[in-house]
Design an enzyme around this catalytic site. Structure first.
Site, PDB file in Angstrom:
ATOM      1  N   LYS A  22       0.825  -1.221   0.000  1.00  0.00           N
ATOM      2  CA  LYS A  22       0.000   0.000   0.000  1.00  0.00           C
ATOM      3  C   LYS A  22       0.853   1.262   0.000  1.00  0.00           C
ATOM      4  O   LYS A  22       0.633   2.164  -0.806  1.00  0.00           O
ATOM      5  CB  LYS A  22      -0.908  -0.009   1.242  1.00  0.00           C
ATOM      6  CG  LYS A  22      -1.538   1.314   1.587  1.00  0.00           C
ATOM      7  CD  LYS A  22      -2.485   1.197   2.746  1.00  0.00           C
ATOM      8  CE  LYS A  22      -2.042   1.814   4.036  1.00  0.00           C
ATOM      9  NZ  LYS A  22      -1.682   3.225   4.049  1.00  0.00           N
ATOM     10  N   ASN A  23       1.824   1.309   0.904  1.00  0.00           N
ATOM     11  CA  ASN A  23       2.585   2.556   1.048  1.00  0.00           C
ATOM     12  C   ASN A  23       3.568   2.788  -0.093  1.00  0.00           C
ATOM     13  O   ASN A  23       4.157   3.856  -0.192  1.00  0.00           O
ATOM     14  CB  ASN A  23       3.309   2.586   2.399  1.00  0.00           C
ATOM     15  CG  ASN A  23       2.327   2.672   3.546  1.00  0.00           C
ATOM     16  OD1 ASN A  23       1.200   3.146   3.370  1.00  0.00           O
ATOM     17  ND2 ASN A  23       2.719   2.182   4.711  1.00  0.00           N
ATOM     18  N   CYS A 116      -5.629   7.777   9.327  1.00  0.00           N
ATOM     19  CA  CYS A 116      -5.820   7.316  10.702  1.00  0.00           C
ATOM     20  C   CYS A 116      -5.463   8.420  11.687  1.00  0.00           C
ATOM     21  O   CYS A 116      -4.528   9.180  11.463  1.00  0.00           O
ATOM     22  CB  CYS A 116      -4.936   6.104  10.974  1.00  0.00           C
ATOM     23  SG  CYS A 116      -5.552   4.608  10.221  1.00  0.00           S
ATOM     24  N   ARG A 121       0.286  14.518  13.443  1.00  0.00           N
ATOM     25  CA  ARG A 121       0.560  14.394  12.009  1.00  0.00           C
ATOM     26  C   ARG A 121       0.561  15.736  11.285  1.00  0.00           C
ATOM     27  O   ARG A 121      -0.255  15.991  10.401  1.00  0.00           O
ATOM     28  CB  ARG A 121      -0.413  13.395  11.364  1.00  0.00           C
ATOM     29  CG  ARG A 121      -0.371  12.052  12.052  1.00  0.00           C
ATOM     30  CD  ARG A 121      -1.024  10.955  11.262  1.00  0.00           C
ATOM     31  NE  ARG A 121      -0.085  10.274  10.394  1.00  0.00           N
ATOM     32  CZ  ARG A 121      -0.314   9.135   9.786  1.00  0.00           C
ATOM     33  NH1 ARG A 121      -1.461   8.530   9.924  1.00  0.00           N
ATOM     34  NH2 ARG A 121       0.587   8.578   9.007  1.00  0.00           N
ATOM     35  N   ASP A 308       4.165   1.206  11.986  1.00  0.00           N
ATOM     36  CA  ASP A 308       2.973   0.501  11.510  1.00  0.00           C
ATOM     37  C   ASP A 308       2.853  -0.912  12.086  1.00  0.00           C
ATOM     38  O   ASP A 308       1.781  -1.511  12.029  1.00  0.00           O
ATOM     39  CB  ASP A 308       2.984   0.398   9.972  1.00  0.00           C
ATOM     40  CG  ASP A 308       2.541   1.693   9.324  1.00  0.00           C
ATOM     41  OD1 ASP A 308       2.119   2.612  10.043  1.00  0.00           O
ATOM     42  OD2 ASP A 308       2.610   1.783   8.080  1.00  0.00           O
ATOM     43  N   ARG A 400      -8.812  -0.649   4.539  1.00  0.00           N
ATOM     44  CA  ARG A 400      -7.985   0.394   3.905  1.00  0.00           C
ATOM     45  C   ARG A 400      -6.633  -0.167   3.471  1.00  0.00           C
ATOM     46  O   ARG A 400      -6.026   0.346   2.525  1.00  0.00           O
ATOM     47  CB  ARG A 400      -7.730   1.544   4.897  1.00  0.00           C
ATOM     48  CG  ARG A 400      -8.909   2.465   5.095  1.00  0.00           C
ATOM     49  CD  ARG A 400      -8.482   3.698   5.860  1.00  0.00           C
ATOM     50  NE  ARG A 400      -7.251   4.239   5.313  1.00  0.00           N
ATOM     51  CZ  ARG A 400      -6.341   4.905   6.006  1.00  0.00           C
ATOM     52  NH1 ARG A 400      -6.519   5.128   7.282  1.00  0.00           N
ATOM     53  NH2 ARG A 400      -5.259   5.359   5.430  1.00  0.00           N
TER      54      ARG A 400
HETATM   55  C1  UD1 Z   1       4.628   7.252   8.406  1.00  0.00           C
HETATM   56  C2  UD1 Z   1       5.786   6.291   8.622  1.00  0.00           C
HETATM   57  C3  UD1 Z   1       5.827   5.356   7.452  1.00  0.00           C
HETATM   58  C4  UD1 Z   1       4.471   4.678   7.362  1.00  0.00           C
HETATM   59  C5  UD1 Z   1       3.332   5.702   7.248  1.00  0.00           C
HETATM   60  C6  UD1 Z   1       1.950   5.081   7.256  1.00  0.00           C
HETATM   61  C7  UD1 Z   1       7.937   6.729   9.698  1.00  0.00           C
HETATM   62  C8  UD1 Z   1       9.123   7.601   9.796  1.00  0.00           C
HETATM   63  N1  UD1 Z   1       7.022   7.035   8.758  1.00  0.00           N
HETATM   64  O1  UD1 Z   1       4.841   7.964   7.206  1.00  0.00           O
HETATM   65  O2  UD1 Z   1       6.854   4.416   7.592  1.00  0.00           O
HETATM   66  O3  UD1 Z   1       4.432   3.834   6.278  1.00  0.00           O
HETATM   67  O4  UD1 Z   1       3.414   6.575   8.356  1.00  0.00           O
HETATM   68  O5  UD1 Z   1       1.494   4.844   8.538  1.00  0.00           O
HETATM   69  O6  UD1 Z   1       7.808   5.771  10.426  1.00  0.00           O
HETATM   70  N2  UD1 Z   1       6.150  15.033  10.710  1.00  0.00           N
HETATM   71  C9  UD1 Z   1       6.213  16.374  10.978  1.00  0.00           C
HETATM   72  N3  UD1 Z   1       5.937  17.242   9.962  1.00  0.00           N
HETATM   73  C10 UD1 Z   1       5.619  16.832   8.700  1.00  0.00           C
HETATM   74  C11 UD1 Z   1       5.559  15.455   8.445  1.00  0.00           C
HETATM   75  C12 UD1 Z   1       5.833  14.577   9.473  1.00  0.00           C
HETATM   76  O7  UD1 Z   1       6.487  16.787  12.105  1.00  0.00           O
HETATM   77  O8  UD1 Z   1       5.383  17.675   7.823  1.00  0.00           O
HETATM   78  C13 UD1 Z   1       6.414  14.072  11.800  1.00  0.00           C
HETATM   79  C14 UD1 Z   1       5.178  13.252  12.140  1.00  0.00           C
HETATM   80  O9  UD1 Z   1       4.353  13.890  13.069  1.00  0.00           O
HETATM   81  C15 UD1 Z   1       5.794  11.991  12.690  1.00  0.00           C
HETATM   82  C16 UD1 Z   1       7.068  11.831  11.869  1.00  0.00           C
HETATM   83  O10 UD1 Z   1       7.366  13.124  11.351  1.00  0.00           O
HETATM   84  O11 UD1 Z   1       6.124  12.153  14.037  1.00  0.00           O
HETATM   85  C17 UD1 Z   1       6.971  10.807  10.751  1.00  0.00           C
HETATM   86  O12 UD1 Z   1       6.078  11.245   9.813  1.00  0.00           O
HETATM   87  P1  UD1 Z   1       6.132  10.806   8.269  1.00  0.00           P
HETATM   88  O13 UD1 Z   1       7.227   9.846   8.019  1.00  0.00           O
HETATM   89  O14 UD1 Z   1       6.035  12.006   7.450  1.00  0.00           O
HETATM   90  O15 UD1 Z   1       4.746  10.114   8.213  1.00  0.00           O
HETATM   91  P2  UD1 Z   1       4.168   9.388   7.017  1.00  0.00           P
HETATM   92  O16 UD1 Z   1       4.656   9.888   5.730  1.00  0.00           O
HETATM   93  O17 UD1 Z   1       2.707   9.343   7.291  1.00  0.00           O
END
Ligand code: UD1
Length: 424
Positions: A22-23, A116, A121, A308, A400
């Site tokens: 998915k990712n 989620c 986030r 995850d 999802r």
């Molecule tokens: C994250 C996971 C990814 C997983 C996906 C789906 C990590 C590092 N990333 O990716 O492996 O496949 O969720 O669940 O494990 N953050 C900020 N500002 C931003 C973006 C992120 O502060 O603009 C922080 C988030 O709050 C979090 C961290 O960075 O604490 C990781 O976020 P990010 O890797 O961007 O999240 P996803 O891309 O959703």
């Protein structure tokens, strides 16, 4: 709303193929917007988030054709650059569509992303990379408007203070068609980032350094038609491995690279499982014939333990022997599943980003609610290990990301089925 019904304590035995990731596929679908032509993806999972991304692409003007696991995206004509709110709020990964629209059309807009509810986030890093590339960003009433600045999208040296997966993807998508070289320092190293870069290079992009903290993207004028096979989903495989370790058995998973799961497999071995892997053949075998031992787990960016898989492993540890500790370092509010696990007899104490999990055997079946996508899958793993009947509601979350969790686990001998709204 449909429910999942499980009668637990039947060991898992047999082999299964792991669905496409998915990712990995979601950012690739967004990246297809960059090419004025046809992009074919293979091994595309049939899951709700893929349908949502397909709806977004169709709304923007793409033509999509799906046959089994094969998805053809024709992005010759883009008619819209505004992603409607209901799509964006349904799925967080849709935010990377903005980077692709910026690269292709010079503008894009959408509301703040959903997905989620696991922690704050924020998207400040996404905004930082887009601005770093010369985009102008306006924010009005919860909507983001992104457009090319007066100098267009220019190459830049970007520094990410945290290796955010989404922000790294955003930087890649926005810069592939830019005029010169972009370097992303502090880039995420997840296998899904490597696959996105491989996929784009296969379309004619010039990206190197993937899998390291320093990514270099040499802008190109255009891309060409291509086809690409999506790798197996490491989180789905990790969920099934945790379930097999929790209830016992012997499971062979095919279509998944063991190296993607190095840290979770190492921990499963420490918990007492026997793991056999074949990297080239893409196979992982998990055998468990004893009560799992307790573990200390700390989540982090790849190659650390994936956030995850934190909930599925919490379910395993809830049924293990001894006291385990989990520290969630990626998303601060990702312990929502603990409450449902406690309803099944687990003893879990949460304090901020730490959880102490005291193993209880056996867990007992109960009626519980999925709190999020991976948390829902974790309750399935707990239900398999528990005695008696477990019923899980709010299963839409699970759909999802898992094609058919009941199909996969039934094939391994689990007593698990969907109960539809009409009771069938
Ligand atoms: C994250 C996971 C990814 C997983 C996906 C789906 C990590 C590092 N990333 O990716 O492996 O496949 O969720 O669940 O494990 N953050 C900020 N500002 C931003 C973006 C992120 O502060 O603009 C922080 C988030 O709050 C979090 C961290 O960075 O604490 C990781 O976020 P990010 O890797 O961007 O999240 P996803 O891309 O959703």
């Amino acid at each position: 709303m449909s429910e999942i019904q499980i009668y637990g304590q039947f060991p898992l035995k047999g082999e299964i193929s792991i669905q496409g990731a998915k990712n990995a596929v979601l950012p690739m679908m967004a990246a297809a917007l960059l090419h004025r032509g046809v992009t074919v993806l293979m091994n595309v999972p049939v899951i709700r988030d893929v349908s949502c991304m397909a709806d977004i692409l169709e709304y923007l003007g793409c033509r999509l054709e799906r046959q089994g696991g094969c998805l053809a995206i024709d992005a010759s004509h883009i008619e819209n650059t505004a992603v409607p709110d209901h799509f964006v709020s349904a799925m967080r990964s849709s935010i990377v569509v903005l980077g692709a629209l910026l690269g292709r059309m010079g503008e894009g807009s959408g509301c703040y992303p959903g997905g989620c509810l696991i922690g704050a986030r924020p998207i400040d890093l996404h905004i930082k990379v887009l601005e770093g590339l010369g985009a102008e960003i306006r924010e009005e009433e919860g909507h983001l408007f992104v457009c090319r600045g007066s100098e267009g999208i220019r190459g830049a040296e970007l520094h990410l203070p945290y290796p955010s997966v989404g922000a790294t993807e955003q930087a890649i998508l926005a810069s592939v068609l830019s005029r010169d070289v972009t370097v992303v320092h502090g880039a995420a190293r997840e296998p899904e980032i490597v696959q996105l870069c491989d996929f784009l290079n296969n379309m004619g992009a010039v990206i190197c350094g993937m899998g390291t903290e320093h990514l270099m993207i040499q802008g190109v004028d255009g891309l060409h038609d291509s086809s690409f096979r999506v790798e197996g989903d490491r989180i789905v495989a990790g969920t099934y491995a945790a379930a097999a370790a929790a209830v016992g058995g012997d499971v062979l998973m095919k279509g998944i690279k063991p190296s993607f799961l190095h840290e979770p497999l190492r921990l499963l071995e420490r918990a007492g499982a026997r793991i056999r892997t074949e990297e080239n053949a893409g196979r992982i075998q998990v055998s468990m014939d004893r009560i799992p031992c307790c573990l200390d787990i700390c989540t982090g960016p790849y190659p650390e333990f994936p956030t995850d898989l934190q909930s599925p492993f919490m379910a395993l540890l809830a049924a293990a022997q001894g006291i385990s500790h989990i520290e969630e370092r990626v998303f601060e509010e990702r312990f929502a599943t603990a409450e449902a696990l406690c309803a099944m007899g687990a003893r879990i104490r949460i304090s901020g980003r730490r959880a102490e999990v005291e193993g209880v055997r056996p867990l007992r079946g109960a009626s519980v609610k999925a709190a999020d996508l991976r948390g829902g899958a974790a309750l399935v793993a707990a239900g398999l290990a528990a005695c008696g009947e477990t019923r899980i509601s709010r299963c839409g979350y699970i759909e999802r990301g898992y094609e058919d969790i009941c199909r996969d686990l039934s094939a391994l001998g689990a007593q698990i089925r969907w109960i539809k709204e009409d009771g069938t």
